[in-house]
Design a protein around this motif. Structure first.
Motif, PDB file in Angstrom:
ATOM      1  N   LEU A 108       0.824  -1.202   0.000  1.00 47.95           N
ATOM      2  CA  LEU A 108       0.000   0.000   0.000  1.00 47.95           C
ATOM      3  C   LEU A 108       0.860   1.254   0.000  1.00 47.95           C
ATOM      4  O   LEU A 108       0.558   2.230  -0.707  1.00 47.95           O
ATOM      5  CB  LEU A 108      -0.925   0.005   1.219  1.00 47.95           C
ATOM      6  N   ALA A 109       1.947   1.242   0.749  1.00 46.79           N
ATOM      7  CA  ALA A 109       2.844   2.398   0.777  1.00 46.79           C
ATOM      8  C   ALA A 109       3.444   2.651  -0.599  1.00 46.79           C
ATOM      9  O   ALA A 109       3.523   3.794  -1.072  1.00 46.79           O
ATOM     10  CB  ALA A 109       3.946   2.188   1.806  1.00 46.79           C
ATOM     11  N   THR A 110       3.878   1.592  -1.256  1.00 47.84           N
ATOM     12  CA  THR A 110       4.440   1.737  -2.608  1.00 47.84           C
ATOM     13  C   THR A 110       3.394   2.268  -3.574  1.00 47.84           C
ATOM     14  O   THR A 110       3.678   3.141  -4.414  1.00 47.84           O
ATOM     15  CB  THR A 110       4.978   0.383  -3.097  1.00 47.84           C
ATOM     16  N   LEU A 111       2.165   1.741  -3.461  1.00 46.38           N
ATOM     17  CA  LEU A 111       1.092   2.187  -4.358  1.00 46.38           C
ATOM     18  C   LEU A 111       0.810   3.673  -4.187  1.00 46.38           C
ATOM     19  O   LEU A 111       0.631   4.401  -5.168  1.00 46.38           O
ATOM     20  CB  LEU A 111      -0.171   1.369  -4.078  1.00 46.38           C
ATOM     21  N   LEU A 112       0.774   4.157  -2.953  1.00 44.88           N
ATOM     22  CA  LEU A 112       0.519   5.574  -2.711  1.00 44.88           C
ATOM     23  C   LEU A 112       1.638   6.447  -3.272  1.00 44.88           C
ATOM     24  O   LEU A 112       1.384   7.540  -3.808  1.00 44.88           O
ATOM     25  CB  LEU A 112       0.371   5.824  -1.206  1.00 44.88           C
ATOM     26  N   LEU A 113       2.860   5.968  -3.195  1.00 45.30           N
ATOM     27  CA  LEU A 113       3.994   6.763  -3.642  1.00 45.30           C
ATOM     28  C   LEU A 113       4.108   6.825  -5.167  1.00 45.30           C
ATOM     29  O   LEU A 113       4.700   7.756  -5.704  1.00 45.30           O
ATOM     30  CB  LEU A 113       5.293   6.201  -3.053  1.00 45.30           C
ATOM     31  N   VAL A 114       3.562   5.844  -5.880  1.00 46.16           N
ATOM     32  CA  VAL A 114       3.703   5.844  -7.342  1.00 46.16           C
ATOM     33  C   VAL A 114       2.542   6.560  -8.037  1.00 46.16           C
ATOM     34  O   VAL A 114       2.557   6.686  -9.261  1.00 46.16           O
ATOM     35  CB  VAL A 114       3.818   4.400  -7.894  1.00 46.16           C
ATOM     36  N   VAL A 115       1.544   7.030  -7.265  1.00 51.93           N
ATOM     37  CA  VAL A 115       0.405   7.712  -7.898  1.00 51.93           C
ATOM     38  C   VAL A 115       0.858   8.986  -8.602  1.00 51.93           C
ATOM     39  O   VAL A 115       0.561   9.217  -9.780  1.00 51.93           O
ATOM     40  CB  VAL A 115      -0.685   8.027  -6.851  1.00 51.93           C
ATOM     41  N   VAL A 116       1.596   9.842  -7.884  1.00 54.30           N
ATOM     42  CA  VAL A 116       2.028  11.115  -8.466  1.00 54.30           C
ATOM     43  C   VAL A 116       2.955  10.915  -9.661  1.00 54.30           C
ATOM     44  O   VAL A 116       2.762  11.532 -10.719  1.00 54.30           O
ATOM     45  CB  VAL A 116       2.685  11.999  -7.389  1.00 54.30           C
ATOM     46  N   PRO A 117       4.003  10.047  -9.585  1.00 56.89           N
ATOM     47  CA  PRO A 117       4.835   9.843 -10.770  1.00 56.89           C
ATOM     48  C   PRO A 117       4.066   9.321 -11.966  1.00 56.89           C
ATOM     49  O   PRO A 117       4.347   9.689 -13.111  1.00 56.89           O
ATOM     50  CB  PRO A 117       5.883   8.820 -10.306  1.00 56.89           C
ATOM     51  N   THR A 118       3.077   8.459 -11.708  1.00 61.05           N
ATOM     52  CA  THR A 118       2.269   7.944 -12.817  1.00 61.05           C
ATOM     53  C   THR A 118       1.492   9.059 -13.489  1.00 61.05           C
ATOM     54  O   THR A 118       1.414   9.142 -14.729  1.00 61.05           O
ATOM     55  CB  THR A 118       1.312   6.855 -12.308  1.00 61.05           C
ATOM     56  N   VAL A 119       0.895   9.951 -12.684  1.00 56.98           N
ATOM     57  CA  VAL A 119       0.165  11.097 -13.241  1.00 56.98           C
ATOM     58  C   VAL A 119       1.092  11.972 -14.075  1.00 56.98           C
ATOM     59  O   VAL A 119       0.745  12.425 -15.177  1.00 56.98           O
ATOM     60  CB  VAL A 119      -0.484  11.915 -12.109  1.00 56.98           C
ATOM     61  N   LEU A 120       2.295  12.222 -13.574  1.00 56.90           N
ATOM     62  CA  LEU A 120       3.254  13.053 -14.303  1.00 56.90           C
ATOM     63  C   LEU A 120       3.639  12.427 -15.639  1.00 56.90           C
ATOM     64  O   LEU A 120       3.663  13.105 -16.676  1.00 56.90           O
ATOM     65  CB  LEU A 120       4.504  13.271 -13.449  1.00 56.90           C
ATOM     66  N   ILE A 121       3.948  11.160 -15.642  1.00 59.25           N
ATOM     67  CA  ILE A 121       4.393  10.502 -16.876  1.00 59.25           C
ATOM     68  C   ILE A 121       3.277  10.444 -17.900  1.00 59.25           C
ATOM     69  O   ILE A 121       3.476  10.766 -19.087  1.00 59.25           O
ATOM     70  CB  ILE A 121       4.917   9.078 -16.554  1.00 59.25           C
ATOM     71  N   VAL A 122       2.071  10.066 -17.495  1.00 55.03           N
ATOM     72  CA  VAL A 122       0.951   9.959 -18.430  1.00 55.03           C
ATOM     73  C   VAL A 122       0.584  11.330 -19.006  1.00 55.03           C
ATOM     74  O   VAL A 122       0.399  11.486 -20.221  1.00 55.03           O
ATOM     75  CB  VAL A 122      -0.267   9.313 -17.738  1.00 55.03           C
ATOM     76  N   SER A 123       0.492  12.347 -18.140  1.00 58.05           N
ATOM     77  CA  SER A 123       0.145  13.677 -18.640  1.00 58.05           C
ATOM     78  C   SER A 123       1.241  14.234 -19.534  1.00 58.05           C
ATOM     79  O   SER A 123       0.966  14.922 -20.509  1.00 58.05           O
ATOM     80  CB  SER A 123      -0.117  14.625 -17.466  1.00 58.05           C
ATOM     81  N   GLY A 124       2.510  13.933 -19.215  1.00 54.74           N
ATOM     82  CA  GLY A 124       3.598  14.395 -20.069  1.00 54.74           C
ATOM     83  C   GLY A 124       3.573  13.761 -21.441  1.00 54.74           C
ATOM     84  O   GLY A 124       3.870  14.412 -22.450  1.00 54.74           O
ATOM     85  N   MET A 125       3.206  12.492 -21.530  1.00 56.81           N
ATOM     86  CA  MET A 125       3.130  11.815 -22.826  1.00 56.81           C
ATOM     87  C   MET A 125       1.967  12.320 -23.669  1.00 56.81           C
ATOM     88  O   MET A 125       2.036  12.321 -24.900  1.00 56.81           O
ATOM     89  CB  MET A 125       3.003  10.309 -22.605  1.00 56.81           C
ATOM     90  N   ARG A 126       0.913  12.795 -23.020  1.00 52.25           N
ATOM     91  CA  ARG A 126      -0.273  13.270 -23.761  1.00 52.25           C
ATOM     92  C   ARG A 126      -0.213  14.759 -24.063  1.00 52.25           C
ATOM     93  O   ARG A 126      -1.019  15.262 -24.850  1.00 52.25           O
ATOM     94  CB  ARG A 126      -1.529  12.959 -22.959  1.00 52.25           C
ATOM     95  N   GLU A 127       0.721  15.472 -23.470  1.00 53.85           N
ATOM     96  CA  GLU A 127       0.781  16.925 -23.622  1.00 53.85           C
ATOM     97  C   GLU A 127       1.219  17.314 -25.037  1.00 53.85           C
ATOM     98  O   GLU A 127       2.130  16.732 -25.603  1.00 53.85           O
ATOM     99  CB  GLU A 127       1.748  17.524 -22.602  1.00 53.85           C
ATOM    100  N   LYS A 128       0.545  18.331 -25.606  1.00 56.72           N
ATOM    101  CA  LYS A 128       0.884  18.815 -26.942  1.00 56.72           C
ATOM    102  C   LYS A 128       1.306  20.279 -26.940  1.00 56.72           C
ATOM    103  O   LYS A 128       2.061  20.714 -27.797  1.00 56.72           O
ATOM    104  CB  LYS A 128      -0.304  18.632 -27.898  1.00 56.72           C
ATOM    105  N   SER A 129       0.777  21.064 -26.012  1.00 62.16           N
ATOM    106  CA  SER A 129       1.145  22.476 -25.959  1.00 62.16           C
ATOM    107  C   SER A 129       2.375  22.659 -25.084  1.00 62.16           C
ATOM    108  O   SER A 129       2.770  21.775 -24.344  1.00 62.16           O
ATOM    109  CB  SER A 129      -0.015  23.318 -25.405  1.00 62.16           C
TER     110      SER A 129
END
Length: 293
Positions: free
Chosen positions: A204-225
């Motif tokens: 559970l601790a690992t899962l909580l810690l990887v939420v923010v990096p996952t959001v950053l990576i996914v949003s960075g890959m989808r970003e166009k502007s």
């Protein structure tokens, strides 16, 4: 003996002046100027859902605003998004008012040509991409010999230099992808260290810690502007740090003095993250006005 004569072809005259008293007339006026600048197939599309585009051409897209308020960054973002993957199309924006500083900065970053039209139909270029379009030669001189058959003028490329895609050395969203990868490595390393006692469980601790990096990576890959993102990235980093503190049971053992340090750090991190996220949201939105397009 033949004599050579040089005849210069006069550039086409600007569009006839027209009174702009409605948003429909503003769009037709913009289309006329675009045809004058070399976008021969430019046509206004008044009425209906335009998706951020009021004038369409095979080589360009134009948006026209008939409003008193200054044009803000969101209007330009809408036009940029309407282009999609057609990066070879020029982007032109027309308004009868003015542009906010955030809009001018965004246009400079993305090669959007900004124009201001007058109520008499006149047109003024505001930034460098607009001046390149407005001053591009619409025709070239042709040379003919006396007594010879008139020659057919060579085709002339009348489009302005296309601004092209954003600089390729750094793709949009790369910064947050790198930050996400760094945080991902940290998130996977911290729960396995000897000084970390997961609470309530390591998974559970690992899962909580990887939420923010996952959001950053996914949003960075989808970003166009190429909008400003560092305040949001820093805010998410500050959100990830308290998660590491909160899930480490070893930090919360002891009397009130021992707990005060991690608790204070957590509150400050969360407060800083919220302030950065809110500030960046307001800065990205910029000033805007109500428009009929």
């Amino acid at each position: 003996m033949t004599r050579e004569n040089t005849r210069a072809v006069r550039p086409p005259e600007p569009p006839a002046r027209r009174q702009v008293q409605s948003w429909q007339e503003a769009e037709h006026n913009a289309a006329a100027w675009m045809r004058h600048w070399g976008y021969e197939d430019a046509r206004a599309q008044p009425g209906g859902s335009d998706g951020g585009v009021d004038v369409r051409s095979r080589r360009a897209l134009g948006q026209v605003k008939y409003q008193a308020a200054a044009v803000g960054r969101p209007e330009l973002q809408r036009l940029f998004g309407a282009r999609g993957r057609a990066l070879d199309k020029d982007l032109l924006f027309f308004t009868g008012s003015s542009y906010a500083a955030t809009a001018i900065g965004y246009a400079a970053e993305n090669g959007i040509a900004l124009f201001v039209y007058g109520l008499d139909g006149s047109m003024t270029a505001v930034n460098a991409p607009a001046r390149r379009i407005a001053t591009a030669p619409a025709s070239t001189p042709s040379i003919s010999l006396a007594g010879s058959a008139p020659s057919t003028p060579a085709p002339v490329i009348t489009s302005a230099p296309a601004p092209g895609p954003p600089p390729r050395e750094v793709r949009p969203g790369m910064g947050r992808i790198v930050l996400g990868l760094v945080l991902m490595a940290v998130a996977l390393f911290i729960p396995g260290s000897e000084s970390f006692e997961p609470r309530p469980s390591r998974a559970l601790a690992t899962l909580l810690l990887v939420v923010v990096p996952t959001v950053l990576i996914v949003s960075g890959m989808r970003e166009k502007s190429r909008r400003r993102y560092w305040p949001t990235g820093l805010g998410l980093l500050l959100l990830d740090l308290p998660a590491a503190w909160l899930t480490n049971a070893r930090l919360w053992r002891g009397d009130i003095a021992d707990v005060l340090v991690p608790a204070t750090f957590t509150v400050l991190s969360l407060t800083g993250a919220v302030l950065l996220l809110r500030w960046n949201t307001r800065n990205t939105a910029g000033p805007s006005g109500t428009a009929a397009s």
